[in-house]
Scaffold this motif. Structure first.
Motif, PDB file in Angstrom:
ATOM      1  N   LEU A   1       2.592   2.287   2.636  1.00  0.00           N
ATOM      2  CA  LEU A   1       2.754   2.821   3.992  1.00  0.00           C
ATOM      3  C   LEU A   1       4.156   2.536   4.518  1.00  0.00           C
ATOM      4  O   LEU A   1       4.647   3.209   5.413  1.00  0.00           O
ATOM      5  CB  LEU A   1       1.703   2.230   4.929  1.00  0.00           C
ATOM      6  CG  LEU A   1       0.252   2.645   4.637  1.00  0.00           C
ATOM      7  CD1 LEU A   1      -0.720   1.887   5.510  1.00  0.00           C
ATOM      8  CD2 LEU A   1       0.069   4.144   4.823  1.00  0.00           C
TER       9      LEU A   1
ATOM     10  N   PRO B   1       1.309   6.431  -1.073  1.00  0.00           N
ATOM     11  CA  PRO B   1       0.076   5.660  -0.842  1.00  0.00           C
ATOM     12  C   PRO B   1      -1.128   6.294  -1.553  1.00  0.00           C
ATOM     13  O   PRO B   1      -1.997   5.581  -2.054  1.00  0.00           O
ATOM     14  CB  PRO B   1      -0.129   5.733   0.673  1.00  0.00           C
ATOM     15  CG  PRO B   1       1.186   6.096   1.244  1.00  0.00           C
ATOM     16  CD  PRO B   1       1.968   6.792   0.179  1.00  0.00           C
ATOM     17  N   GLN B   2      -1.139   7.619  -1.607  1.00  0.00           N
ATOM     18  CA  GLN B   2      -2.261   8.332  -2.224  1.00  0.00           C
ATOM     19  C   GLN B   2      -2.424   7.981  -3.699  1.00  0.00           C
ATOM     20  O   GLN B   2      -3.495   8.104  -4.258  1.00  0.00           O
ATOM     21  CB  GLN B   2      -2.044   9.856  -2.122  1.00  0.00           C
ATOM     22  CG  GLN B   2      -2.257  10.424  -0.740  1.00  0.00           C
ATOM     23  CD  GLN B   2      -0.981  10.498   0.072  1.00  0.00           C
ATOM     24  OE1 GLN B   2      -0.046   9.745  -0.166  1.00  0.00           O
ATOM     25  NE2 GLN B   2      -0.935  11.381   1.047  1.00  0.00           N
TER      26      GLN B   2
ATOM     27  N   PRO C   1     -13.131  10.053  -4.578  1.00  0.00           N
ATOM     28  CA  PRO C   1     -12.487  11.131  -5.311  1.00  0.00           C
ATOM     29  C   PRO C   1     -13.525  11.998  -6.036  1.00  0.00           C
ATOM     30  O   PRO C   1     -13.388  13.208  -6.121  1.00  0.00           O
ATOM     31  CB  PRO C   1     -11.579  10.424  -6.303  1.00  0.00           C
ATOM     32  CG  PRO C   1     -11.905   8.982  -6.244  1.00  0.00           C
ATOM     33  CD  PRO C   1     -12.833   8.723  -5.123  1.00  0.00           C
TER      34      PRO C   1
ATOM     35  N   VAL D   1      -5.355   1.852  -3.669  1.00  0.00           N
ATOM     36  CA  VAL D   1      -5.642   0.690  -2.832  1.00  0.00           C
ATOM     37  C   VAL D   1      -6.772   1.022  -1.859  1.00  0.00           C
ATOM     38  O   VAL D   1      -7.043   2.190  -1.576  1.00  0.00           O
ATOM     39  CB  VAL D   1      -4.419   0.248  -1.997  1.00  0.00           C
ATOM     40  CG1 VAL D   1      -3.304  -0.221  -2.891  1.00  0.00           C
ATOM     41  CG2 VAL D   1      -3.947   1.364  -1.081  1.00  0.00           C
TER      42      VAL D   1
ATOM     43  N   SER E   1       0.809  -1.211   0.000  1.00  0.00           N
ATOM     44  CA  SER E   1       0.000   0.000   0.000  1.00  0.00           C
ATOM     45  C   SER E   1       0.845   1.265   0.000  1.00  0.00           C
ATOM     46  O   SER E   1       0.322   2.351  -0.188  1.00  0.00           O
ATOM     47  CB  SER E   1      -0.910   0.008   1.223  1.00  0.00           C
ATOM     48  OG  SER E   1      -0.119   0.049   2.387  1.00  0.00           O
TER      49      SER E   1
END
Lengths: 288, 222
Positions: A51, A77-78, A106, A82, A49
């Motif tokens: 992170l 991550p953005q 979004p 995911v 992801s």
């Protein structure tokens, strides 16, 4: 298809742990990550992801590179598309159920959110704050929130382990429904063989930071070397004398069971011991 | 005279609080997330006003902000503003002196917030900025309130820095705490008592409200 070949070392106080995950994940499949705690399951999801950042290697999703240490590519991550379901739910306490879901989108699509709430049966509770929800409701909100942005990759970090059995089964049904509806590639961590069997089409067994074995869920059976025998780990709660024999009360996975023992056997036991209970000759029935 | 001094005192406290709130949040955010090796140094600088005698801060502000200094000269030439013995000067002094009272509560609020909330927001595609404003700050309301109130109350109560840099000019830099000192020196005990009692009552009321509100917040969150 998702291709992964990543390495990461963690330094603990006493030891250095090396993770090396090399595997592929088919699109639209549900994959169970199975393994003991500390084996690196959560780390794998966090590396995927974004992170956590791997020390080296690559992550390729449908020919799009998410991470490549050689090309110095590391999507935040953005940017990875995911949906991550955290073990502690991680719902935003300042937002209601529906606001949590809206925050995840979004682009605004209220119809889709209502459809999601329908699936996880939270329509009536959509204006409640997370603190007013039960554990299962929280986890279903977290599930719906992670799906709300229609991610490419759906990651569940032991999402069900904190729930009781009934709740767990409902959540498993929800995960099945979600997958049927939206067909996201899914990776879920589980300790529970039954759960893996119910949900997953593929299994990856993780041990000491490496993928030990992968394939169909059947591989779990080789792993636990199941024979015709029944075998359970149990805890001794009570030892009672009854005439010439002894009755030992055992706790097996939340259930109490009484087993007969002889004097010689009891001499070796004490209350609180963890023991193995096995039985050879008996004919079990399965009640559904 | 009494009213003028009290109004000035609260005006200075309000402006100081607004300035510190807007610069305190980014600094607290940076301190709560940075992995820089220099972090202890920055934390020390932020905390210095807690332990330094106010007169030390006041003295150095006089030295570095005076018209003959580089900074003071710059402000005087380009902004036509004198930073010592002036209203602007005590604002600058107050901002520096109350710095830790704003930054500390916000920083510890951000640090004690569940890490997964921030991570969840990032995986949902939200930027650091969006996450800070929509997730982190709304969930540390108690810390924000503590920072605001401590800063305000602390600015109302400061003495040494204001005396050094402000010079006790009535209507411009004479704040309530200085007025008390003046009145006592002039043996006007009644007026001194009027100032003192007003400050006491207001500070008591502010802190009481904070504790009540904080209890409510902490009941809702966590």
């Amino acid at each position: 298809m998702i291709e992964i070949d990543i390495k990461k070392s963690f330094k603990n106080k006493n030891e250095k742990i090396d993770f090396h995950f090399k595997t592929t994940i088919e699109n639209n499949s549900i994959n169970a990550i199975f393994g003991q705690s500390g084996s690196g399951k959560t780390t794998l999801l966090r590396l995927l992801s974004g992170l956590e950042t791997p020390d080296s290697g690559f992550i390729k999703v449908d020919n799009k590179i998410w991470f490549d240490s050689k090309k110095k590519i590391n999507l935040a991550p953005q940017k990875r598309d995911v949906g991550f379901v955290f073990q502690d739910y991680a719902l935003f306490p300042n937002m209601s159920v529906i606001q949590n879901l809206r925050f995840a989108q979004p682009e605004k699509n209220e119809d889709f959110l209502q459809e999601l709430l329908e699936i996880v049966e939270l329509k009536e509770l959509q204006n409640k704050l997370p603190d007013a929800l039960s554990g299962g409701q929280k986890q279903r909100t977290a599930l719906a929130r992670a799906v709300a942005r229609k991610p490419k990759l759906f990651l569940l970090d032991e999402a069900l382990s904190a729930l009781d059995n009934t709740m767990r089964q409902q959540l498993q049904d929800d995960i099945e429904k979600i997958h049927k509806n939206f067909k996201m590639t899914t990776l879920l961590i589980s300790h529970d063989i039954a759960e893996v069997y119910k949900l997953a089409s593929h299994v990856k067994i993780v041990k000491n930071g490496k993928i030990l074995k992968e394939g169909l869920p059947d591989i779990l059976f080789d792993e636990s070397k199941i024979s015709g025998k029944f075998k359970f780990s149990a805890k001794i709660l009570k030892i009672q004398k009854a005439d010439t024999i002894f009755v030992v009360t055992l706790l097996i996975g939340g259930n109490l069971t009484k087993v007969v023992a002889t004097k010689e056997e009891v001499d070796k036991m004490s209350i609180g011991d963890n023991v193995l209970v096995a039985s050879k000759a008996f004919n079990p029935i399965i009640i559904t | 005279m009494f009213l003028e001094t009290m109004l000035l005192t609260f005006k200075v406290a309000l402006i100081t609080t607004i300035i510190l709130f807007s610069i305190g949040i980014p600094i607290a955010f940076w301190l709560s997330t940075t992995k820089s090796k220099l972090k202890p140094i920055f934390e020390t600088i932020v905390s210095m006003p807690l332990v330094l005698p106010p007169s030390v801060i006041g003295f150095y502000l006089l030295v570095f902000l005076g018209p003959s200094s580089l900074t003071g000269g710059f402000f005087e030439e380009y902004f036509n503003t004198r930073l010592v013995l002036s209203y602007e000067g005590i604002i600058v002094g107050s901002v520096i002196f109350s710095f830790p009272f704003m930054v500390h509560p916000i920083q510890s609020g951000l640090q004690s917030l569940q890490k997964s909330l921030v991570e969840a927001s990032y995986t949902l595609g939200k930027s650091k900025f969006q996450t800070l404003f929509y997730v982190q700050l709304p969930n540390i309301r108690a810390s924000l309130l503590t920072g605001i109130v401590l800063t305000f109350a602390h600015t109302v109560g400061e003495f040494g820095v204001v005396l050094m840099i402000g010079g006790n000019i009535p209507g411009e830099t004479r704040l309530a705490s200085l007025a008390i000192y003046d009145e006592v020196e002039a043996l006007n005990y009644d007026l001194a008592n009027q100032y003192a009692l007003t400050l006491f009552a207001i500070c008591f009321a502010i802190l009481l409200i904070v504790y009540i509100i904080n209890r409510k917040f902490s009941g809702v969150l966590k």
